[in-house]
Design a protein around this motif. Structure first.
Motif, short mmCIF file in Angstrom:
data_model
loop_
_atom_site.label_atom_id
_atom_site.label_comp_id
_atom_site.label_asym_id
_atom_site.label_seq_id
_atom_site.Cartn_x
_atom_site.Cartn_y
_atom_site.Cartn_z
N GLU A 245 0.83 -1.20 0.00
CA GLU A 245 0.00 0.00 0.00
C GLU A 245 0.87 1.26 0.00
O GLU A 245 0.61 2.20 -0.75
CB GLU A 245 -0.91 -0.04 1.23
N GLU B 45 2.40 1.63 -3.41
CA GLU B 45 1.40 2.10 -4.38
C GLU B 45 1.22 3.61 -4.25
O GLU B 45 1.15 4.34 -5.25
CB GLU B 45 0.05 1.42 -4.14
N LYS B 46 1.12 4.08 -3.00
CA LYS B 46 0.92 5.52 -2.76
C LYS B 46 2.12 6.32 -3.21
O LYS B 46 2.00 7.31 -3.92
CB LYS B 46 0.67 5.76 -1.26
#
Ligand SMILES: *Cc1c(COP(=O)(O)O)cnc(C)c1O
Length: 346
Positions: free
Chosen positions: A267, A270-271
């Motif tokens: 996550e 991805e950010k």
């Protein structure tokens, strides 16, 4: 559903009398074993292993909630892939794959001289189910579905998997190598509903034991019996069986913890990638890797390699043009990757 297993199986395999090993013919315990031409001097490896790795099987059965007779153990998923071809396909039969996907289905098809029909995924990387249905004919034996899919990372929608399972009367392989990283449940919960379903999982990814070489297939007990009679008698070594028991007994919590960390890292990655100038697109992922579209895939791949970071260049793969596949690493590794990508001169 009119499902006749025998009509799908190669007649020679259906009729096959399996090799009867010494360990098959005598299964009790004895003082002296002079039945297998083993070397009698003990060193921990002088005896043949349990042909069905039953201790490992029972542990997996308990963890997964799948009956023991519905579990096949192979030397990696690769052995299970090879076996489905040899059990179900004779020359003249065809299988269907949905590229971009895992390369081994095609390699195994080629090894067995089985024709392969490719129905490309849609641009959103979901199945083109209508086209798959239109492509099926009397010679179609197996359809391979990879979910989460490699190299795209996304889950395949359950309703399209179920549509294929319902409408196609051949074997549907659902390869779940990355299922422990997915938001969706395993298709193994559908085994009672679909007699044509074969689910593959592996110890190579979430379990962190790629070197151990242990893959699993879950299916009806009739299909699993075919796997077990077709495989080489001692396909899982004693070393692998020991390491697998160790993983299942004392490594389960570690595995779950590490999966959690990898999901958090995924996550974060991805950010952060959204802010990197040379990254044009981050594809949604349910696996332990991320497919990214970049400005100059080949150049960025070479640049990263020069920095000591190897990713997978998927630029030449149809629908993945301009893409790199990046495995989620440790916190430190991901930071180094991000720094390198951020510093790429654009
Ligand atoms: C990594 C991977 C496997 C694992 O193969 P093993 O032979 O079990 O190591 C299987 N299927 C897919 C799609 C994979 O990406």
């Amino acid at each position: 559903m009119s499902f006749k297993l025998q009509s799908l199986v190669r007649p020679n395999i259906w009729a096959l009398e399996p090799y009867s090993s010494a360990r098959n013919e005598f299964t009790g315990t004895a003082e002296i074993y002079l039945d297998a031409n083993e070397n009698p001097y003990e060193n921990g490896l002088n005896r043949y292993p349990d042909p069905l790795a039953m201790k490992v099987n029972h542990k997996i059965s308990a963890i997964k909630g799948i009956a023991s007779q519905q579990i096949f153990l192979g030397s990696g998923s690769d052995e299970a892939i090879d076996l489905v071809f040899r059990i179900f396909c004779k020359v003249g039969d065809t299988v269907i794959t949905m590229p971009p996907t895992y390369g081994m289905y095609e390699v195994s098809a080629n090894i067995c001289d089985i024709a392969i029909k490719k129905i490309a995924l849609r641009p959103d990387f979901q199945l083109d189910t209508d086209k798959i249905m239109d492509t099926i004919d009397a010679n179609t034996k197996i359809i391979f579905i990879c979910t989460p899919n490699n190299p795209t990372g996304n889950d395949i929608e359950m309703h399209s998997i179920e549509r294929i399972l319902t409408e196609f009367k051949g074997i549907v392989v659902v390869d779940e190598a990355y299922i422990d990283f997915s938001r969706n449940p395993s298709c193994s919960t559908l085994l009672d509903k679909y007699p044509n379903l074969v689910v593959f999982q592996t110890f190579s990814k979430a379990w962190g034991r790629a070197a151990m070489r242990l893959g699993m297939a879950f299916a009806s007990k009739e299909i699993i019996a075919l796997f077990n009679k077709t495989k080489p008698p001692y396909n899982i070594s004693t070393l692998t069986q020991k390491a697998a028991l160790d993983a299942l007994e004392s490594g389960y919590e570690t595995m779950q913890k590490r999966v959690k960390i990898l999901l958090q890292e995924r996550e974060k990655l991805e950010k952060s990638l959204t802010k990197v100038p040379c990254v044009l697109k981050i594809y949604p992922t349910d696996a332990n890797f991320i497919l990214i579209k970049v400005t100059e895939a080949d150049k960025i791949y070479a640049y990263l390699t020069q920095k000591g970071i190897v990713v997978r260049n998927r630029n030449m793969v149809a629908l993945c043009e301009g893409c790199l596949r990046v495995t989620v690493g440790t916190v430190k590794e991901n930071k180094l990757l991000l720094t390198a990508l951020t510093n790429y001169p654009s």
